[in-house]
Every structure is written in C-alpha cells, then in structure tokens.
Design a protein around this motif. Structure first.
Motif, PDB file in Angstrom:
ATOM      1  N   HIS A   1       4.561  -0.883  -5.565  1.00 62.01           N
ATOM      2  CA  HIS A   1       3.360  -0.777  -6.404  1.00 62.01           C
ATOM      3  C   HIS A   1       3.580  -1.570  -7.698  1.00 62.01           C
TER       4      HIS A   1
ATOM      5  N   ASP B   1      -2.739  -2.591  -4.723  1.00 63.00           N
ATOM      6  CA  ASP B   1      -1.527  -3.412  -4.726  1.00 63.00           C
ATOM      7  C   ASP B   1      -1.281  -4.150  -3.414  1.00 63.00           C
TER       8      ASP B   1
ATOM      9  N   LEU C   1      -5.643   2.186  -3.660  1.00 58.32           N
ATOM     10  CA  LEU C   1      -4.588   1.470  -4.353  1.00 58.32           C
ATOM     11  C   LEU C   1      -4.673  -0.008  -3.967  1.00 58.32           C
TER      12      LEU C   1
ATOM     13  N   ASN D   1      -0.020  -1.421  -9.745  1.00 60.33           N
ATOM     14  CA  ASN D   1      -0.491  -0.050  -9.923  1.00 60.33           C
ATOM     15  C   ASN D   1      -1.964  -0.009 -10.352  1.00 60.33           C
TER      16      ASN D   1
ATOM     17  N   SER E   1       0.802  -1.210   0.000  1.00 52.98           N
ATOM     18  CA  SER E   1       0.000   0.000   0.000  1.00 52.98           C
ATOM     19  C   SER E   1       0.841   1.270   0.000  1.00 52.98           C
TER      20      SER E   1
ATOM     21  N   GLY F   1      -3.901   1.633   1.816  1.00 48.67           N
ATOM     22  CA  GLY F   1      -4.344   1.666   0.431  1.00 48.67           C
ATOM     23  C   GLY F   1      -5.169   2.870   0.061  1.00 48.67           C
TER      24      GLY F   1
END
Length: 99
Positions: free
Chosen positions: A26, A47, A45, A29, A22, A93
């Motif tokens: 990444h 990831d 996010l 992405n 997070s 995230g």
C-alpha cells in the motif's frame, strides 16, 4: 504464437501487480469510502490499480524507446484492460470493515 505468449505474460504481470497492490503493498494508501453505516464500512483501495497503471506506462515507455509501439502498444493495452476487468470481477481493492 509469440504475440499471444507476450500478451498472456503481460496480462499475468498486470493482474499480479493489481493483486499485490490491493492486498499486500500500500505505497499510496489512497482509499475511497463507498458506503458506510452503523455496522460496517465498504471502501475501495486504489493502490493496486495505480500500481498497475504505472507499470502499464512503464511498459509503453519501453515500447516507445524500442520503437515497437505500433506493433505492441495495442496488445499491451488489451492485456491491461483484460487484467483490470478480471481484477474488478475478482473484487481486488474492495475492502469491508466491521466496526
């Protein structure tokens, strides 16, 4: 006591993986915009969550190969769910950017 230690270490491993994905790493992405207005954008996010789930799948695969899935599969699932809940509670995230 041994099972509790195993669950705690797996929980910690999943939580650290969620945090690293997070904030630092990444690799995928994948970003979802949650809210956007004239002053800022709120996004998520994916990831960290994806890395944690990939690690969980790897742990389950290792347990299947070692034939420990019946004994350890439930405990690994509890560890990943607890790490996910704590990660979301700690806002891993979630990203806010100002324009």
């Amino acid at each position: 006591m041994r099972r509790f230690l195993s669950v705690f270490l797996q929980f910690f491993l999943f939580l650290v993986t969620f945090a690293l994905g997070s904030f630092l790493l990444h690799p995928f992405n994948v970003v979802t915009v949650l809210a956007s207005d004239a002053t800022h954008t709120r996004s998520f996010l994916w990831d960290g969550l994806l890395l944690m789930l990939l690690l969980y799948a790897l742990v389950l695969l290792i347990e299947v190969v070692m034939r420990q899935i019946k004994a350890a599969g439930l405990w690994s699932t509890i560890a990943v769910v607890l790490a996910g809940v704590l990660g979301f509670a700690m806002k891993f995230g979630f990203i806010s950017t100002d324009r």
